[in-house]
Design a protein around this motif. Structure first.
Motif, mmCIF file in Angstrom:
data_model
loop_
_atom_site.group_PDB
_atom_site.id
_atom_site.type_symbol
_atom_site.label_atom_id
_atom_site.label_comp_id
_atom_site.label_asym_id
_atom_site.label_seq_id
_atom_site.Cartn_x
_atom_site.Cartn_y
_atom_site.Cartn_z
ATOM 1 N N LYS A 35 0.861 -1.183 0.000
ATOM 2 C CA LYS A 35 0.000 0.000 0.000
ATOM 3 C C LYS A 35 0.895 1.230 0.000
ATOM 4 C CE LYS A 35 -3.486 2.402 2.797
ATOM 5 N NZ LYS A 35 -4.253 2.367 4.080
ATOM 6 N N PHE A 36 0.574 2.209 -0.842
ATOM 7 C CA PHE A 36 1.357 3.440 -0.933
ATOM 8 C C PHE A 36 0.691 4.530 -0.099
ATOM 9 C CE2 PHE A 36 2.076 7.589 -2.953
ATOM 10 C CZ PHE A 36 3.460 7.662 -2.876
ATOM 11 N N ILE A 37 1.486 5.195 0.744
ATOM 12 C CA ILE A 37 0.954 6.238 1.627
ATOM 13 C C ILE A 37 1.835 7.476 1.526
ATOM 14 C CG2 ILE A 37 0.451 6.887 4.021
ATOM 15 C CD1 ILE A 37 0.217 3.852 4.622
ATOM 16 N N LYS A 38 1.228 8.610 1.199
ATOM 17 C CA LYS A 38 1.950 9.883 1.282
ATOM 18 C C LYS A 38 1.822 10.362 2.721
ATOM 19 C CE LYS A 38 2.736 12.716 -1.879
ATOM 20 N NZ LYS A 38 2.791 13.805 -2.879
ATOM 21 N N MET A 39 2.934 10.580 3.381
ATOM 22 C CA MET A 39 2.909 10.885 4.797
ATOM 23 C C MET A 39 2.157 12.177 5.113
ATOM 24 S SD MET A 39 4.243 8.318 6.219
ATOM 25 C CE MET A 39 4.340 8.956 7.893
ATOM 26 N N SER A 40 2.184 13.128 4.194
ATOM 27 C CA SER A 40 1.492 14.405 4.426
ATOM 28 C C SER A 40 -0.024 14.251 4.426
ATOM 29 C CB SER A 40 1.912 15.432 3.373
ATOM 30 O OG SER A 40 1.653 14.954 2.067
ATOM 31 N N ASP A 41 -0.526 13.099 3.965
ATOM 32 C CA ASP A 41 -1.980 12.855 3.954
ATOM 33 C C ASP A 41 -2.486 12.308 5.291
ATOM 34 O OD1 ASP A 41 -2.097 13.673 1.325
ATOM 35 O OD2 ASP A 41 -2.062 11.641 0.503
ATOM 36 N N LEU A 42 -1.570 11.930 6.184
ATOM 37 C CA LEU A 42 -1.970 11.304 7.446
ATOM 38 C C LEU A 42 -2.173 12.332 8.550
ATOM 39 C CD1 LEU A 42 0.419 8.197 7.617
ATOM 40 C CD2 LEU A 42 -1.852 8.364 6.579
ATOM 41 N N THR A 43 -3.031 11.986 9.509
ATOM 42 C CA THR A 43 -3.186 12.814 10.694
ATOM 43 C C THR A 43 -1.994 12.589 11.620
ATOM 44 O OG1 THR A 43 -4.339 11.094 11.956
ATOM 45 C CG2 THR A 43 -5.694 12.547 10.567
ATOM 46 N N GLU A 44 -1.849 13.446 12.616
ATOM 47 C CA GLU A 44 -0.758 13.277 13.574
ATOM 48 C C GLU A 44 -0.876 11.947 14.311
ATOM 49 O OE1 GLU A 44 1.232 15.448 17.523
ATOM 50 O OE2 GLU A 44 -0.467 16.375 16.494
ATOM 51 N N ALA A 45 -2.101 11.582 14.693
ATOM 52 C CA ALA A 45 -2.300 10.317 15.408
ATOM 53 C C ALA A 45 -1.922 9.124 14.537
ATOM 54 C CB ALA A 45 -3.751 10.190 15.865
ATOM 55 N N GLN A 46 -2.258 9.175 13.252
ATOM 56 C CA GLN A 46 -1.910 8.080 12.344
ATOM 57 C C GLN A 46 -0.396 7.954 12.188
ATOM 58 O OE1 GLN A 46 -4.320 9.468 9.033
ATOM 59 N NE2 GLN A 46 -5.761 7.766 9.281
ATOM 60 N N CYS A 47 0.291 9.095 12.132
ATOM 61 C CA CYS A 47 1.758 9.082 12.031
ATOM 62 C C CYS A 47 2.387 8.482 13.285
ATOM 63 C CB CYS A 47 2.283 10.501 11.820
ATOM 64 S SG CYS A 47 1.970 11.186 10.179
ATOM 65 N N VAL A 48 1.938 8.948 14.452
ATOM 66 C CA VAL A 48 2.506 8.470 15.714
ATOM 67 C C VAL A 48 2.219 6.980 15.895
ATOM 68 C CG1 VAL A 48 2.457 8.709 18.225
ATOM 69 C CG2 VAL A 48 2.398 10.739 16.789
ATOM 70 N N SER A 49 1.050 6.541 15.463
ATOM 71 C CA SER A 49 0.704 5.121 15.572
ATOM 72 C C SER A 49 1.660 4.261 14.753
ATOM 73 C CB SER A 49 -0.734 4.884 15.109
ATOM 74 O OG SER A 49 -1.062 3.512 15.164
ATOM 75 N N LEU A 50 2.106 4.754 13.605
ATOM 76 C CA LEU A 50 3.083 4.007 12.803
ATOM 77 C C LEU A 50 4.385 3.803 13.572
ATOM 78 C CD1 LEU A 50 2.592 5.725 9.319
ATOM 79 C CD2 LEU A 50 1.973 3.379 9.906
ATOM 80 N N VAL A 51 4.776 4.821 14.357
ATOM 81 C CA VAL A 51 5.979 4.685 15.197
ATOM 82 C C VAL A 51 5.720 3.690 16.314
ATOM 83 C CG1 VAL A 51 7.555 5.889 16.755
ATOM 84 C CG2 VAL A 51 6.752 7.033 14.680
ATOM 85 N N GLU A 52 4.551 3.800 16.947
ATOM 86 C CA GLU A 52 4.205 2.891 18.052
ATOM 87 C C GLU A 52 4.195 1.442 17.597
ATOM 88 O OE1 GLU A 52 1.332 6.061 20.484
ATOM 89 O OE2 GLU A 52 0.448 4.454 19.267
ATOM 90 N N ARG A 53 3.774 1.211 16.353
ATOM 91 C CA ARG A 53 3.726 -0.148 15.806
ATOM 92 C C ARG A 53 5.056 -0.554 15.174
ATOM 93 N NH1 ARG A 53 -0.906 2.167 12.791
ATOM 94 N NH2 ARG A 53 -0.530 0.679 11.123
ATOM 95 N N ARG A 54 6.049 0.345 15.281
ATOM 96 C CA ARG A 54 7.426 0.109 14.812
ATOM 97 C C ARG A 54 7.514 -0.090 13.304
ATOM 98 N NH1 ARG A 54 6.694 -3.166 19.400
ATOM 99 N NH2 ARG A 54 7.474 -2.134 21.265
ATOM 100 N N ILE A 55 6.584 0.533 12.582
ATOM 101 C CA ILE A 55 6.612 0.462 11.123
ATOM 102 C C ILE A 55 7.553 1.515 10.557
ATOM 103 C CG2 ILE A 55 5.201 0.689 9.026
ATOM 104 C CD1 ILE A 55 2.819 -0.255 10.738
ATOM 105 N N VAL A 56 7.617 2.680 11.206
ATOM 106 C CA VAL A 56 8.517 3.750 10.787
ATOM 107 C C VAL A 56 9.283 4.267 12.006
ATOM 108 C CG1 VAL A 56 6.935 4.427 8.931
ATOM 109 C CG2 VAL A 56 6.862 5.647 11.120
ATOM 110 N N SER A 57 10.294 5.073 11.743
ATOM 111 C CA SER A 57 11.101 5.648 12.820
ATOM 112 C C SER A 57 10.497 6.969 13.295
ATOM 113 C CB SER A 57 12.519 5.913 12.309
ATOM 114 O OG SER A 57 12.488 6.922 11.303
ATOM 115 N N PRO A 58 10.809 7.393 14.527
ATOM 116 C CA PRO A 58 10.350 8.711 14.983
ATOM 117 C C PRO A 58 10.824 9.835 14.073
ATOM 118 C CG PRO A 58 11.123 7.422 16.850
ATOM 119 C CD PRO A 58 11.489 6.647 15.611
ATOM 120 N N GLU A 59 12.053 9.716 13.551
ATOM 121 C CA GLU A 59 12.598 10.743 12.658
ATOM 122 C C GLU A 59 11.738 10.898 11.408
ATOM 123 O OE1 GLU A 59 14.552 13.165 9.977
ATOM 124 O OE2 GLU A 59 14.678 13.100 12.180
#
Length: 324
Positions: A54-78
């Motif tokens: 699935k392709f996701i443009k990060m600017s399309d996500l809400t702050e909660a969706q972005c932080v959840s990706l970090v919590e699930r260890r899919i992406v880095s905090p940076e």
């Protein structure tokens, strides 16, 4: 020796495209070109899982969706610190992800449950990467030069933590080219006795050797955790803490994030030590991610205040453990 101290293993490869400057020097237009080049390469590859991304443009996500990706260890905090010009490719079970335009053009990440380092490192992309015969894969940060690989193991080490042995262990690990960090990597604190063990050396060592070194040290840490577990779990106070933790999780009506992780950690210790027989380990491991603040909101589909999250978290825990 068992590997029930291991939550998951991760291998992350840093790669850069030969004909583009590093992301810190890329224009917005250049970032878009990198995104499209990587997206097309994945889409048109011969890999059987290409269509699963699935392709996701990060600017399309809400702050909660972005932080959840970090919590699930899919992406880095940076990666979520600035979402402009950044994109993500992730497969359906979230075991494989590709961060585009983080510190490097591409960060390819594979996560598996349990200790499976050799199986995780099995990635060979067809893009034209920046490579030097002398230095190996070229990366923006010199510490990633060479293999460009970071392999890590997420470990649950409550017995060593309670025995206050982590500080000594961390000092010894640095001499072996490894580092132990908090739950979400560099600069983070351990929560729920979760620690990330990873390789530090990427230059002058092969991927196979780095993984073998990490695997050997992980096995030693697991053995130390098991010995410490035998010592502390014979203590009536520890046994009582484990039983009380399960009781609170099953019946509380409001619970904070930090308290939930600590209680889940205690219950997990009870399961692997044999004190708790009927609590599924996989359920506890999943809950340790699901109780995270942003993930809780994303899964509920609501923007919740801290107090509302505490209530929703307790409700989630009661429902998950009601049959136990």
């Amino acid at each position: 020796m068992s590997d029930n101290s291991v939550i998951s293993t991760r291998v992350r490869l840093a790669r850069n495209l030969k004909d583009f400057p590093f992301p810190c020097k890329l224009s917005p237009e250049g970032m878009e070109k990198v995104i499209e080049k990587v997206r097309s390469a994945v889409k048109n590859s011969n890999s059987s899982i290409a269509s699963d991304f699935k392709f996701i443009k990060m600017s399309d996500l809400t702050e909660a969706q972005c932080v959840s990706l970090v919590e699930r260890r899919i992406v880095s905090p940076e990666f979520i610190s600035n979402t402009e010009g950044r994109a993500l490719l992730v497969n359906s079970d979230e075991s494989l992800s590709i961060m585009i335009n983080e510190e490097d053009h591409i960060r390819i990440q594979a996560i598996t449950k349990g200790l499976a380092l050799e199986q995780t490192y099995d990635l060979d992309e067809s893009l034209d990467f920046a490579f030097s015969e002398k230095l190996g894969y070229l990366t923006q940060c010199p510490t990633n030069l060479g293999t460009g690989m970071r392999a890590s193991v997420m470990l649950h080490l409550p017995a060593l933590e309670k025995s206050r042995a982590i500080g000594r262990i961390a000092g010894n690990l640095s001499k072996l080219g490894l580092t132990i960090r908090g739950t979400h990597g560099e600069g983070t604190e351990p929560k729920g006795s979760l620690y990330q063990l990873s390789n530090q050396v990427t230059l002058g060592i092969s991927e196979k050797a780095a993984i073998e070194n990490l695997k050997n040290i992980t096995s030693q840490l697991i053995s130390q955790e098991e010995l410490a577990r035998e010592r502390i779990c014979s203590n009536i106070d520890i046994q009582d803490s484990i039983s009380r933790s399960l009781g609170i999780l099953k019946y509380a009506h409001t619970i904070t994030h930090d308290e939930a992780l600590q209680l889940l950690s205690n219950v997990r210790l009870g399961i692997v030590s044999g004190q708790l027989k009927d609590v599924p380990l996989l359920t506890i491991d999943k809950l340790m991610t699901d109780v995270e603040p942003a993930t809780l909101m994303v899964n509920s589909g609501k923007n919740l205040s801290a107090a509302q999250r505490d209530v929703a978290r307790a409700d989630l825990l009661r429902k998950a453990l009601e049959e136990v």
